[in-house]
Design a protein around this motif. Sequence first.
Motif, PDB file in Angstrom:
ATOM      1  N   TRP A  81      41.146  43.069  18.600  1.00 46.05           N
ATOM      2  CA  TRP A  81      42.298  43.891  18.999  1.00 46.05           C
ATOM      3  C   TRP A  81      43.017  44.447  17.772  1.00 46.05           C
TER       4      TRP A  81
ATOM      5  N   LEU B 158      41.043  47.264  16.066  1.00 41.32           N
ATOM      6  CA  LEU B 158      41.013  48.522  16.804  1.00 41.32           C
ATOM      7  C   LEU B 158      42.245  49.382  16.556  1.00 41.32           C
TER       8      LEU B 158
ATOM      9  N   GLU C 278      35.184  48.386  20.611  1.00 39.51           N
ATOM     10  CA  GLU C 278      35.758  48.835  21.878  1.00 39.51           C
ATOM     11  C   GLU C 278      35.050  48.186  23.061  1.00 39.51           C
ATOM     12  N   ARG C 279      33.711  48.046  22.974  1.00 37.66           N
ATOM     13  CA  ARG C 279      32.976  47.367  24.055  1.00 37.66           C
ATOM     14  C   ARG C 279      33.366  45.899  24.132  1.00 37.66           C
TER      15      ARG C 279
ATOM     16  N   ASN D  33      36.190  44.602  23.205  1.00 35.29           N
ATOM     17  CA  ASN D  33      37.558  44.545  23.715  1.00 35.29           C
ATOM     18  C   ASN D  33      37.581  44.719  25.230  1.00 35.29           C
ATOM     19  N   ARG D  34      36.787  45.668  25.741  1.00 36.66           N
ATOM     20  CA  ARG D  34      36.745  45.883  27.199  1.00 36.66           C
ATOM     21  C   ARG D  34      36.176  44.666  27.909  1.00 36.66           C
TER      22      ARG D  34
END
Length: 234
Positions: free
Chosen positions: A28, A31, A196-197, A199-200
């Motif tokens: 996090w 990012l 990002e992947r 994090n999702r």
Amino acid sequence: MSAVLLASLAGLALLDSTSIGTLFIPVWLLLTPMRLRVGRIVVYLLTIASFYFLIGLAVVAGVASFGDELGELVDSRVGLWIQLVLGVGMFVLSFRFDPKRRKDKGGGAVVRWRERAMSGSSSALVLAGLAVLAGLAELVMMLPYLGAIAMMTAAELSFVTTALLLAGYCLLMITPAAVLLGARIVAEGKIMPVLERLNRWVSSKGAGATGWLLAIAGFLVARDAAARLWFLGG
């Protein structure tokens, strides 16, 4: 000290490296759309590793100093009732991690907090404090770490050897996040989609996985206490 023990400890450390405090929060932070402040993320990682290390030393020292007394307390009816209450409490707490109940109502506030933490006017102590809070929040779920400590205790290692193993464990635990940090520095364009992947996935599945871990651990702890209280003559 056997190779099997070292391999087992390494496996548990890598399992611990996937927790909220050791993976999700670093991802996090990485990012952030702002300028990456490497030193602050390093402070965060070293702080959470140090927190785990000090907790481990405290547990080992407590077992060494009060092993007999702790054993008597754990096997007493009072100790079993405490264990039962803790197990039931963990099971009940697991329902708070139900993804269906966890709506992202404060997403904007969280993003703004990250921006402040990574801004030039903020102090690195903010991230050190976040690391300590993350460690405190994970105390109840330090099952791999406690398992590693139990294995070291059972191996009857010296305190110095155990401390060195704990230090190695904690450093290995933050290695995946450190690797992601390095990749973010040298290959930002390639690593950002991966971050990002991650994090999702953690955002959508992490809460549910944490809930299941708490529920299973709570059930096992409570069941053991109940069996010894009422069925095994505890």
